[in-house]
Design a protein around this motif. Structure first.
Motif, short mmCIF file in Angstrom:
data_model
loop_
_atom_site.label_atom_id
_atom_site.label_comp_id
_atom_site.label_asym_id
_atom_site.label_seq_id
_atom_site.Cartn_x
_atom_site.Cartn_y
_atom_site.Cartn_z
N PHE A 119 7.88 -8.47 -4.75
CA PHE A 119 8.92 -7.48 -4.97
C PHE A 119 10.25 -8.02 -4.44
CE2 PHE A 119 6.12 -5.63 -1.50
CZ PHE A 119 6.79 -6.23 -0.45
N PRO A 120 11.37 -7.47 -4.90
CA PRO A 120 12.67 -7.94 -4.43
C PRO A 120 12.85 -7.70 -2.93
CG PRO A 120 12.91 -6.61 -6.41
CD PRO A 120 11.51 -6.43 -5.95
N VAL A 121 13.54 -8.62 -2.30
CA VAL A 121 13.85 -8.53 -0.87
C VAL A 121 15.36 -8.61 -0.72
CG1 VAL A 121 13.63 -9.69 1.35
CG2 VAL A 121 11.64 -9.52 -0.15
N MET A 122 15.95 -7.61 -0.04
CA MET A 122 17.40 -7.55 0.12
C MET A 122 17.76 -7.17 1.54
SD MET A 122 18.35 -5.38 -3.35
CE MET A 122 20.14 -5.57 -3.14
N ALA B 236 0.82 -1.21 0.00
CA ALA B 236 0.00 0.00 0.00
C ALA B 236 0.86 1.26 0.00
CB ALA B 236 -0.93 0.00 1.21
N ALA B 237 2.05 1.17 0.60
CA ALA B 237 2.95 2.32 0.68
C ALA B 237 3.84 2.45 -0.56
CB ALA B 237 3.83 2.22 1.92
N GLY B 238 3.74 1.50 -1.49
CA GLY B 238 4.50 1.59 -2.73
C GLY B 238 5.90 1.04 -2.67
N THR B 239 6.18 0.15 -1.71
CA THR B 239 7.52 -0.44 -1.60
C THR B 239 7.91 -1.15 -2.90
OG1 THR B 239 7.44 -0.72 0.80
CG2 THR B 239 8.86 -2.23 -0.42
N GLU B 240 9.08 -0.82 -3.42
CA GLU B 240 9.63 -1.51 -4.58
C GLU B 240 10.66 -2.55 -4.18
OE1 GLU B 240 9.56 1.60 -8.23
OE2 GLU B 240 10.97 2.11 -6.62
N VAL B 241 11.41 -2.25 -3.11
CA VAL B 241 12.40 -3.18 -2.57
C VAL B 241 12.23 -3.20 -1.06
CG1 VAL B 241 14.86 -3.74 -2.32
CG2 VAL B 241 14.03 -2.68 -4.44
N GLY C 20 26.39 -2.17 -2.57
CA GLY C 20 26.25 -1.82 -3.99
C GLY C 20 25.49 -2.82 -4.82
N ARG C 21 24.91 -3.86 -4.20
CA ARG C 21 24.11 -4.80 -4.96
C ARG C 21 22.86 -4.09 -5.49
NH1 ARG C 21 28.13 -7.10 -3.05
NH2 ARG C 21 28.19 -9.18 -2.15
N GLN C 22 22.34 -4.57 -6.62
CA GLN C 22 21.11 -4.04 -7.19
C GLN C 22 20.05 -5.14 -7.22
OE1 GLN C 22 20.61 -0.69 -8.17
NE2 GLN C 22 22.57 -0.45 -7.12
N PRO C 23 18.78 -4.78 -7.08
CA PRO C 23 17.72 -5.80 -7.07
C PRO C 23 17.52 -6.41 -8.44
CG PRO C 23 16.76 -3.61 -7.07
CD PRO C 23 18.24 -3.41 -6.91
N GLU C 24 17.04 -7.64 -8.46
CA GLU C 24 16.75 -8.32 -9.71
C GLU C 24 15.25 -8.20 -10.02
OE1 GLU C 24 18.05 -12.33 -9.38
OE2 GLU C 24 20.17 -11.82 -9.12
N GLY C 25 14.95 -8.09 -11.28
CA GLY C 25 13.55 -8.16 -11.70
C GLY C 25 12.82 -6.85 -11.83
N ILE C 26 13.46 -5.71 -11.49
CA ILE C 26 12.82 -4.41 -11.68
C ILE C 26 13.79 -3.46 -12.35
CG2 ILE C 26 11.18 -4.63 -9.77
CD1 ILE C 26 12.95 -2.89 -8.09
N THR C 27 13.25 -2.50 -13.10
CA THR C 27 14.07 -1.56 -13.85
C THR C 27 14.18 -0.24 -13.10
OG1 THR C 27 13.30 -2.52 -15.93
CG2 THR C 27 14.32 -0.35 -16.06
N PRO C 28 15.39 0.27 -12.89
CA PRO C 28 15.54 1.56 -12.22
C PRO C 28 14.82 2.66 -12.99
CG PRO C 28 17.65 0.46 -12.47
CD PRO C 28 16.68 -0.29 -13.30
N VAL C 29 14.23 3.60 -12.25
CA VAL C 29 13.55 4.73 -12.85
C VAL C 29 14.18 6.01 -12.32
CG1 VAL C 29 11.37 5.99 -13.00
CG2 VAL C 29 11.38 3.50 -13.12
#
Length: 262
Positions: free
Chosen positions: A234-237, A206-211, A245-254
């Motif tokens: 959504f990705p969990v890290m 509901a809060a719009g969490t992407e990661v 410096g790791r980046q999440p998998e499965g979503i495109t940075p905006v």
């Protein structure tokens, strides 16, 4: 250069080794000499939580002896550090050796902010991040202000994350509600545990969490088990992975300024 003994919790060692590697990288990036003592075992928390305190005693004694040579002991886990700092006195006589060990044991974010005095982390993480506050870290280690207390607002995890380029934060309705894991509670009270976890995930969505991130991989393990059963997980890290410096998998940075794909 501080000499750090890296303490890696059992579930990270067995299931999420990259979290341990990321923790090592972050500590070395900030000038620490880090060693992983191979003789380390469990801190004894699962036994103590289940009431098998006699079984936890030799593990606590081993921890103290194995990490004795180091200036500091650092772990990517608030719950394991809380076990050492808050509950080893329930298992062992209060000696100078025990007190010295407790005083030099820190959770990763706590060590970075309070000991190394890190006030910013270089890097980019252009996502809306939902930070889960684990119960042990929040109410035993005081890694952030809990909602029932009065005083200055602080959050050691967000203090580090907010310096990353492009990052934003999901603002939750219930900022520090339990995820429902609770160690063996999730086994003995499976239905209640899962309902609590689904409530947490619903708040994040509901809060719009992407990661989704946290300082405890145990909480994230529980939440991600439920998250992966959702139609749009959504990705969990772990926070160590983001700081390294790791980046999440499965979503495109905006791009945060104009909404275009980075």
């Amino acid at each position: 250069m501080p000499r750090v003994g890296l303490f890696i919790p059992c579930y990270i060692d067995q299931f999420y080794p990259d979290v341990g590697l990321a923790t090592l990288e972050v500590l070395e990036q900030h000038g620490c000499e880090v060693d992983y003592p191979a003789a380390q075992t469990c801190c004894g928390q699962p036994m103590a939580n289940t009431g098998c305190t006699d079984a936890a005693v030799p593990l606590a004694e081993r921890m103290i002896n194995v990490f004795a040579p180091y200036d500091y002991v650092v772990a990517p886990s608030g719950s394991c550090v809380a076990m050492v700092r808050e509950h080893y006195t329930d298992l062992l006589p209060l000696t100078n050796k025990l007190q010295e060990f407790q005083a030099k044991t820190f959770e990763l974010c706590e060590f970075l902010t309070d000991v190394l005095k890190v006030d910013s982390i270089s890097g980019s993480f252009p996502y809306k991040v939902g930070v889960h506050q684990s119960c042990h870290g929040l109410r035993e280690l005081r890694l952030a202000r809990s909602s029932e207390t009065v005083g200055d607002d602080f959050d050691k995890a967000r203090q580090l994350l907010k310096s990353l380029d492009g990052i934003s934060f999901a603002e939750l309705t219930r900022t520090d509600e339990c995820c429902g894991f609770g160690g063996t509670f999730a086994v003995h009270e499976e239905a209640v545990s899962c309902m609590m976890g689904r409530d947490r995930l619903a708040d994040h969505r509901a809060a719009g969490t992407e990661v989704l991130t946290a300082g405890d991989m145990s909480c994230l393990m529980h939440l991600n088990g439920l998250n992966q059963r959702h139609a749009q997980p959504f990705p969990v890290m772990h926070i160590a992975q983001i700081l390294a410096g790791r980046q999440p998998e499965g979503i495109t940075p905006v791009n945060s300024t104009d909404g275009s794909v980075a």
